[in-house]
Design a protein around this motif. Structure first.
Motif, PDB file in Angstrom:
ATOM      1  N   LYS A  36      -5.511  -1.043  -3.484  1.00 17.90           N
ATOM      2  CA  LYS A  36      -5.404  -1.912  -2.103  1.00 17.90           C
ATOM      3  C   LYS A  36      -6.461  -3.032  -2.027  1.00 17.90           C
ATOM      4  CE  LYS A  36      -4.838  -0.874   2.508  1.00 17.90           C
ATOM      5  NZ  LYS A  36      -4.793   0.271   3.771  1.00 17.90           N
ATOM      6  N   GLY A  37      -7.646  -2.470  -2.367  1.00 14.86           N
ATOM      7  CA  GLY A  37      -8.705  -3.517  -2.171  1.00 14.86           C
ATOM      8  C   GLY A  37      -8.381  -4.559  -3.241  1.00 14.86           C
ATOM      9  N   ALA A  64       0.788  -1.125  -0.012  1.00 14.17           N
ATOM     10  CA  ALA A  64      -0.195  -0.091  -0.120  1.00 14.17           C
ATOM     11  C   ALA A  64       0.817   1.436   0.028  1.00 14.17           C
ATOM     12  CB  ALA A  64      -0.801  -0.044   1.304  1.00 14.17           C
ATOM     13  N   SER A  65       1.822   1.360   0.856  1.00 11.38           N
ATOM     14  CA  SER A  65       2.886   2.532   0.717  1.00 11.38           C
ATOM     15  C   SER A  65       3.620   2.506  -0.333  1.00 11.38           C
ATOM     16  CB  SER A  65       3.891   2.211   2.055  1.00 11.38           C
ATOM     17  OG  SER A  65       4.778   3.273   2.086  1.00 11.38           O
ATOM     18  N   GLU A  98      -8.144  13.615  -6.251  1.00  8.74           N
ATOM     19  CA  GLU A  98      -9.007  12.929  -5.808  1.00  8.74           C
ATOM     20  C   GLU A  98      -9.044  11.396  -6.616  1.00  8.74           C
ATOM     21  OE1 GLU A  98     -13.964  13.501  -5.054  1.00  8.74           O
ATOM     22  OE2 GLU A  98     -13.088  14.220  -6.939  1.00  8.74           O
ATOM     23  N   GLU A 153      -6.136   9.115  -5.320  1.00 11.29           N
ATOM     24  CA  GLU A 153      -6.647   8.718  -4.028  1.00 11.29           C
ATOM     25  C   GLU A 153      -7.465   7.413  -4.168  1.00 11.29           C
ATOM     26  OE1 GLU A 153      -5.446   9.372  -1.013  1.00 11.29           O
ATOM     27  OE2 GLU A 153      -4.149  10.926  -1.735  1.00 11.29           O
ATOM     28  N   SER A 154      -8.566   7.527  -5.199  1.00 14.46           N
ATOM     29  CA  SER A 154      -9.528   6.492  -5.413  1.00 14.46           C
ATOM     30  C   SER A 154      -8.940   5.309  -5.812  1.00 14.46           C
ATOM     31  CB  SER A 154     -10.522   6.974  -6.251  1.00 14.46           C
ATOM     32  OG  SER A 154     -11.423   7.784  -5.585  1.00 14.46           O
ATOM     33  N   MET A 163      -5.732   4.428  -5.710  1.00 15.10           N
ATOM     34  CA  MET A 163      -4.830   3.895  -4.708  1.00 15.10           C
ATOM     35  C   MET A 163      -5.725   2.901  -3.644  1.00 15.10           C
ATOM     36  SD  MET A 163      -2.490   7.198  -3.533  1.00 15.10           S
ATOM     37  CE  MET A 163      -1.739   8.319  -4.609  1.00 15.10           C
ATOM     38  N   LYS A 164      -6.980   3.227  -3.187  1.00 10.41           N
ATOM     39  CA  LYS A 164      -7.728   2.617  -2.415  1.00 10.41           C
ATOM     40  C   LYS A 164      -8.284   1.328  -3.326  1.00 10.41           C
ATOM     41  CE  LYS A 164      -9.544   6.438   0.111  1.00 10.41           C
ATOM     42  NZ  LYS A 164     -10.685   7.490   0.496  1.00 10.41           N
ATOM     43  N   MET A 165      -8.585   1.646  -4.424  1.00  6.36           N
ATOM     44  CA  MET A 165      -8.943   0.247  -5.408  1.00  6.36           C
ATOM     45  C   MET A 165      -8.109  -0.559  -5.461  1.00  6.36           C
ATOM     46  SD  MET A 165     -11.598   2.022  -8.099  1.00  6.36           S
ATOM     47  CE  MET A 165     -10.685   3.442  -8.741  1.00  6.36           C
ATOM     48  N   ARG A 176       1.022   3.994  -3.029  1.00  4.44           N
ATOM     49  CA  ARG A 176       0.949   5.551  -2.807  1.00  4.44           C
ATOM     50  C   ARG A 176       2.140   6.317  -3.326  1.00  4.44           C
ATOM     51  NH1 ARG A 176      -1.917   8.942  -0.616  1.00  4.44           N
ATOM     52  NH2 ARG A 176      -3.635   7.346   0.227  1.00  4.44           N
TER      53      ARG A 176
END
Length: 198
Positions: free
Chosen positions: A193-194, A82-83, A183, A186-187, A189-191, A86
């Motif tokens: 990671k998920g 994750a890091s 924005e 960020e989305s 990155m979250k996707m 990012r």
């Protein structure tokens, strides 16, 4: 004219090609134009790059190498996947998108040219295979270095990251909106990671 080693000439011609391609586009950039941009004889250009396809492949490789270098320099893989995602995406965006509009246009134009030119389709495939391979390697090193496991293959994860970055980049090139781009990143990155399910 003094003798220049082929390896040095090769780098000069690739740099000249990138300049010419950015200024004139793929269709209008010939080996003759690149030789003139490099200040070298056409015969030397044709010796180092006997065809436009070989030159374009070398340009694609140099663009991918730039991306790989940005990731290698800025995506610290010791902190886990994750890091690394990012840091890598932030560095890529800051160095190669927000301040690299011409480079992004060149990448898209190379892709479209390859897809529309009979016999060159493999250049576009090669371009995206290299992008995905660079990202997959960086993700793999980050996850394995932190002892993490993921629920999807690194190749699949990398292709999804490349697809997301590609879309966000094209939107940004068309309409540079930093807040919207942030924005979107960020989305993404979250996707990612998920999807990885670390």
């Amino acid at each position: 004219m003094p003798y220049v080693e082929a390896s040095v000439r090769r780098r000069q011609f690739i740099a000249a090609a990138r300049t010419a391609l950015a200024a004139h586009g793929v269709a209008k950039t010939s080996v003759r134009v690149v030789a003139a941009e490099a200040g070298a004889p056409l015969a030397t250009m044709q010796y180092v790059f006997p065809s436009k396809e070989k030159l374009l492949r070398a340009v694609i490789e140099s663009v991918v190498d730039d991306i790989a270098q940005v990731l290698a320099e800025s995506a610290v893989t010791e902190g886990g996947l994750a890091s690394a995602i990012r840091q890598g995406l932030d560095a890529y965006w800051g160095r190669l998108v927000r301040n690299g509009r011409e480079l992004q246009l060149l990448q898209y134009e190379l892709t479209m040219y390859a897809l529309r030119t009979a016999g060159h389709e493999d250049l576009a495939r090669h371009q995206y295979e290299r992008y995905a391979a660079v990202v997959a390697d960086w993700c793999r090193r980050a996850a394995e270095g932190a002892g993490e496991t993921v629920v999807v293959s690194f190749d699949h994860l990398a292709r999804m990251i490349v697809a997301g970055v590609d879309g966000l980049t094209l939107q940004y090139v068309c309409d540079p909106d930093d807040a919207r781009a942030r924005e979107g990143l960020e989305s993404l990155m979250k996707m990612a990671k998920g999807l990885a399910g670390v």
